[in-house]
Design an enzyme around this catalytic site. Structure first.
Site, PDB file in Angstrom:
ATOM      1  N   ASP A 199     -12.213  -7.401  -1.272  1.00 11.19           N
ATOM      2  CA  ASP A 199     -13.143  -8.609  -1.020  1.00 11.19           C
ATOM      3  C   ASP A 199     -14.433  -8.253  -0.500  1.00 11.19           C
ATOM      4  OD1 ASP A 199     -10.871  -8.089   1.460  1.00 11.19           O
ATOM      5  OD2 ASP A 199     -12.822  -8.729   1.990  1.00 11.19           O
ATOM      6  N   GLU A 242       0.820  -1.171  -0.009  1.00 12.19           N
ATOM      7  CA  GLU A 242      -0.227   0.127   0.140  1.00 12.19           C
ATOM      8  C   GLU A 242       0.825   1.304   0.217  1.00 12.19           C
ATOM      9  OE1 GLU A 242      -3.784  -1.959   2.466  1.00 12.19           O
ATOM     10  OE2 GLU A 242      -2.164  -1.005   3.361  1.00 12.19           O
ATOM     11  N   MET A 298      -9.089  -2.702   9.219  1.00  6.39           N
ATOM     12  CA  MET A 298      -8.657  -3.313  10.587  1.00  6.39           C
ATOM     13  C   MET A 298      -7.802  -1.886  11.041  1.00  6.39           C
ATOM     14  SD  MET A 298      -7.549  -7.104   9.705  1.00  6.39           S
ATOM     15  CE  MET A 298      -7.091  -7.520  11.346  1.00  6.39           C
ATOM     16  N   GLY A 345     -12.881  -4.783   3.098  1.00  7.10           N
ATOM     17  CA  GLY A 345     -14.142  -5.520   2.506  1.00  7.10           C
ATOM     18  C   GLY A 345     -15.270  -4.839   2.576  1.00  7.10           C
ATOM     19  N   ILE A 355     -12.505  -9.870   8.452  1.00  5.69           N
ATOM     20  CA  ILE A 355     -14.085 -10.450   8.258  1.00  5.69           C
ATOM     21  C   ILE A 355     -14.159 -11.307   7.046  1.00  5.69           C
ATOM     22  CG2 ILE A 355     -16.395  -9.821   8.148  1.00  5.69           C
ATOM     23  CD1 ILE A 355     -14.838  -8.935  10.857  1.00  5.69           C
TER      24      ILE A 355
HETATM   25  N1  SAH Z   1      -2.058 -10.194   3.941  1.00  4.88           N
HETATM   26  C1  SAH Z   1      -1.599 -10.163   5.235  1.00  4.88           C
HETATM   27  C2  SAH Z   1      -2.815  -9.759   6.225  1.00  4.88           C
HETATM   28  C3  SAH Z   1      -3.835  -9.007   5.794  1.00  4.88           C
HETATM   29  S1  SAH Z   1      -5.067  -8.520   6.812  1.00  4.88           S
HETATM   30  C4  SAH Z   1      -0.647 -10.855   5.828  1.00  4.88           C
HETATM   31  O1  SAH Z   1      -0.497 -12.090   5.586  1.00  4.88           O
HETATM   32  O2  SAH Z   1       0.318 -10.491   6.758  1.00  4.88           O
HETATM   33  C5  SAH Z   1      -6.124  -7.505   6.005  1.00  4.88           C
HETATM   34  C6  SAH Z   1      -5.589  -6.231   5.511  1.00  4.88           C
HETATM   35  O3  SAH Z   1      -6.487  -5.670   4.574  1.00  4.88           O
HETATM   36  C7  SAH Z   1      -5.962  -5.143   7.018  1.00  4.88           C
HETATM   37  O4  SAH Z   1      -4.805  -4.024   6.621  1.00  4.88           O
HETATM   38  C8  SAH Z   1      -7.111  -4.646   6.697  1.00  4.88           C
HETATM   39  O5  SAH Z   1      -7.496  -3.417   6.837  1.00  4.88           O
HETATM   40  C9  SAH Z   1      -7.469  -4.688   5.244  1.00  4.88           C
HETATM   41  N2  SAH Z   1      -8.825  -5.778   4.758  1.00  4.88           N
HETATM   42  C10 SAH Z   1      -9.138  -6.013   3.817  1.00  4.88           C
HETATM   43  N3  SAH Z   1     -10.215  -6.914   3.494  1.00  4.88           N
HETATM   44  C11 SAH Z   1     -10.526  -7.001   4.751  1.00  4.88           C
HETATM   45  C12 SAH Z   1     -11.663  -7.562   5.609  1.00  4.88           C
HETATM   46  N4  SAH Z   1     -12.554  -8.427   4.891  1.00  4.88           N
HETATM   47  N5  SAH Z   1     -11.837  -7.672   7.002  1.00  4.88           N
HETATM   48  C13 SAH Z   1     -10.690  -6.974   7.589  1.00  4.88           C
HETATM   49  N6  SAH Z   1      -9.758  -6.186   7.057  1.00  4.88           N
HETATM   50  C14 SAH Z   1      -9.607  -6.211   5.563  1.00  4.88           C
END
Ligand code: SAH
Length: 233
Positions: free
Chosen positions: A201, A14, A177, A80, A157
């Site tokens: 997503d 990002e 998050m 999401g 989520i």
């Molecule tokens: N790919 C990362 C984990 C990502 S956590 C790893 O393995 O280290 C998800 C990140 O994308 C967070 O920063 C959050 O802000 C955002 N995000 C995207 N979709 C989301 C969802 N469905 N629920 C919560 N956060 C989401």
């Protein structure tokens, strides 16, 4: 007073495009994170990847305020969708942010209310939302932009039940998050805040599959938009 814009993304993806686009760049490491100080399209900025979650987000904003004197904070990232009209690839600009995992109803507080706090939701800057919308329409003209509430919590989520609950409690446009923690930190410091989230997503059973496929594209759209915004600040 001249502006100094803090730009934070939770993940490398990002922020990497924006860090690459910076000039007069200096890197300072502090508290297990790197801050890049310099200019973006001639505007003074401080850029950092904060890591995942609310605490990482809040401490990074506070450090940017204390150590680098930022006047505005921009959070870019993915999220999401919690609204049927908002699809993967679309962009949401937060007008306000809430915590979906803050809950002290036993004391009579509404779900989401931080106890003893004088506000329920954390508002973002109308000026920055407007500038972001204009920038997005210019550089990502094929992408739909929505403005409204974002919900944040320390949880990815990816399930129908929790998704439906968050919709029922807060009716937000999307879930992520970090955003609310940044808006909260901005509020207590009296600085402007903007949260830009591209949908990666649908926060349901398909989220784990969609997320890796779309996160890169989504992050690129956000970066393009922030660059265009800088030209008009
Ligand atoms: N790919 C990362 C984990 C990502 S956590 C790893 O393995 O280290 C998800 C990140 O994308 C967070 O920063 C959050 O802000 C955002 N995000 C995207 N979709 C989301 C969802 N469905 N629920 C919560 N956060 C989401």
């Amino acid at each position: 007073m001249s502006r100094k814009i803090g730009i934070i993304g939770a993940m490398e993806l990002e922020v990497e495009t924006l860090i690459a686009a910076m000039t007069d760049k200096e890197k300072v490491d502090y508290a297990m994170r790197s801050f890049y100080i310099g200019k973006l399209e001639g505007v003074d900025v401080v850029l950092a990847r904060c890591g995942i979650g609310k605490v990482n987000a809040a401490i990074t904003v506070q450090m940017m305020v204390d150590k680098f004197g930022i006047t505005d904070i921009i959070n870019t990232g993915v999220a999401g969708s919690l609204n049927e009209k908002i699809d993967i690839g679309d962009i949401v600009l937060a007008t306000n942010a809430v915590y979906h995992d803050m809950e002290a109803v036993a004391f009579g507080y509404e779900r989401g209310q931080v106890p003893q706090m004088d506000v329920f939701d954390f508002k973002t800057s109308e000026e920055l939302v407007e500038k972001a919308e204009t920038a997005c329409k210019k550089v990502n003209s094929d992408i739909k932009v929505f403005k409204g509430r974002i919900a944040s919590g320390d949880q990815f989520i990816a399930g129908k039940d929790i998704k439906e609950n968050i919709k029922m409690w807060f009716d937000p446009m999307c879930v992520e998050m970090e955003g609310c923690a940044m808006a909260h930190a901005a509020y207590v410091n009296g600085i402007n805040c903007l949260i830009i989230r591209a949908i990666s997503d649908k926060a349901d059973d398909s989220a784990e599959m969609d997320y890796p496929t779309f996160e890169k594209k989504a992050a690129e759209h956000c970066a393009k938009m922030v660059l265009e915004m800088m030209r008009n600040l």
